[in-house]
Design a protein around this motif. Structure first.
Motif, PDB file in Angstrom:
ATOM      1  N   GLN A 181       0.893  -1.258  -0.008  1.00 45.55           N
ATOM      2  CA  GLN A 181       0.148   0.039   0.010  1.00 45.55           C
ATOM      3  C   GLN A 181       0.860   1.331  -0.052  1.00 45.55           C
ATOM      4  O   GLN A 181       0.518   2.273  -0.511  1.00 45.55           O
ATOM      5  N   SER A 232       3.361   1.310  -3.616  1.00 44.51           N
ATOM      6  CA  SER A 232       2.633   1.490  -4.604  1.00 44.51           C
ATOM      7  C   SER A 232       2.173   2.916  -5.009  1.00 44.51           C
ATOM      8  O   SER A 232       1.562   3.257  -6.273  1.00 44.51           O
ATOM      9  N   SER A 233       2.309   3.876  -4.109  1.00 42.39           N
ATOM     10  CA  SER A 233       1.859   5.198  -4.130  1.00 42.39           C
ATOM     11  C   SER A 233       3.158   6.270  -4.009  1.00 42.39           C
ATOM     12  O   SER A 233       2.822   7.227  -3.670  1.00 42.39           O
TER      13      SER A 233
END
Length: 334
Positions: free
Chosen positions: A140, A143-144
């Protein structure tokens, strides 16, 4: 008498490192230092009655300083986001990278927090559930974000085509094995044309999620470490690298195929409780295993000189190709 003759690879003195690190990190004077692993990166353990640390010395031929800075940037972000990772320690001058003028030139080193607990090879359902959720949580974060410094990119170009081009001279007397690798690489690329990769999750992967790279403490908490290969690619690469644990466990007759499939599914189901996967992502995981093994065959080839061991003899190379054939037989359907 001339100055030091140039060396390809030196091992820094644990005694000298101890004195240096105690000073720059203001560690307890009773802290000891000893070499744990002499490898592509050299790893030392520092400990006293109340604290433990890991000190890693990188080789310039393997990791440039900007790549190390990117690794530390990633770890600092993961820690700040609440992920349980071994993270870099800052010295009294505010630095997280130490530089040493070794015989072969500048070598960079980093002091890391110690991952409490131990390696568990035979993971039960509770371990697998926690692992799946924790890797999904880590993804999480990865990925950002976009790091300021470069890390490797895991693509077909870097894991199939470049390795096969670089490895070709090594296979000059193993024509049949090289043809097999070339053919299966083409099959993997063709197989991926069946998948909607536009919906694949992308970001920074650990790319080496074997049990040797995470510890469980007595309460079941996991701490991840050794992000040396971390790079950008499909996040399912991390699930594939963990699948390799069960691949080797089966080859060593340490687990049945049925139990291995059950355990891996427990892990995947736990992962999807946090981060759902598309059907195509699930189908693609085994085929990335081919890219993983070819990538590391090139890695062994590139770092043969520094390992000073029997890697990459014809016998070893043929053994690695046989492993890929067994992986294909076990997991792939071309």
């Amino acid at each position: 008498m001339q100055n030091f003759f140039p060396a390809q690879y030196s091992t820094l003195s644990a005694a000298a490192l101890k004195d240096y690190l105690i000073k720059v990190y203001q560690l307890d004077p009773s802290t000891t230092c000893r070499l744990l692993i002499r490898n592509v990166s050299d790893t030392y353990i520092l400990e006293n009655q109340t604290q433990k640390y890991i000190f890693k010395i990188y080789r310039d031929a393997h990791r440039k300083c900007d790549e190390i800075e990117a690794e530390l940037e990633l770890l600092n972000i993961l820690k700040a986001e609440g992920n349980s990772v071994s993270y870099p320690i800052t010295d009294v001058a505010g630095k997280q990278i130490q530089q040493f003028n070794a015989i072969e030139g500048i070598r960079n080193g980093v002091l890391f927090s110690f991952a409490e607990g131990k390696v568990i090879l035979d993971l039960d359902s509770a371990h697998l559930t926690q692992l799946g959720r924790d890797i999904a949580k880590l993804h999480q974060t990865t990925s950002s974000l976009k790091l300021n410094n470069p890390r490797p990119v895991f693509s077909f170009e870097t894991t199939l085509f470049e390795p096969l081009k670089d490895l070709k001279p090594h296979f000059s007397e193993m024509i049949e094995e090289y043809e097999y690798l070339s053919n299966i690489a083409d099959k993997v690329v063709k197989k991926f044309e069946e998948f909607d990769t536009s919906k694949f999750n992308y970001g920074y992967c650990h790319y080496d999620f074997f049990p040797k790279n995470f510890h469980f403490d007595e309460a079941g908490k996991i701490t991840f470490f050794d992000f040396d290969f971390a790079g950008q690619g499909y996040l399912i690469n991390d699930l594939m690298s963990f699948l390799n644990h069960y691949f080797f466990h089966q080859l060593n007759n340490l687990i049945s195929r049925e139990q291995a499939e059950k355990d891996f599914n427990t892990f995947i189901n736990a992962y999807q409780q946090v981060r759902p996967l598309t059907d195509d992502e699930l189908k693609a995981i085994p085929y990335l295993g081919i890219t993983f093994h070819i990538f590391f065959l090139k890695f062994f080839y590139d770092n043969y000189d520094d390992w000073s061991n029997a890697f990459l003899t014809p016998r070893y190379t043929k053994h690695r190709v046989t492993l890929i054939k067994k992986w294909e037989e076990m997991y792939c359907n071309f």
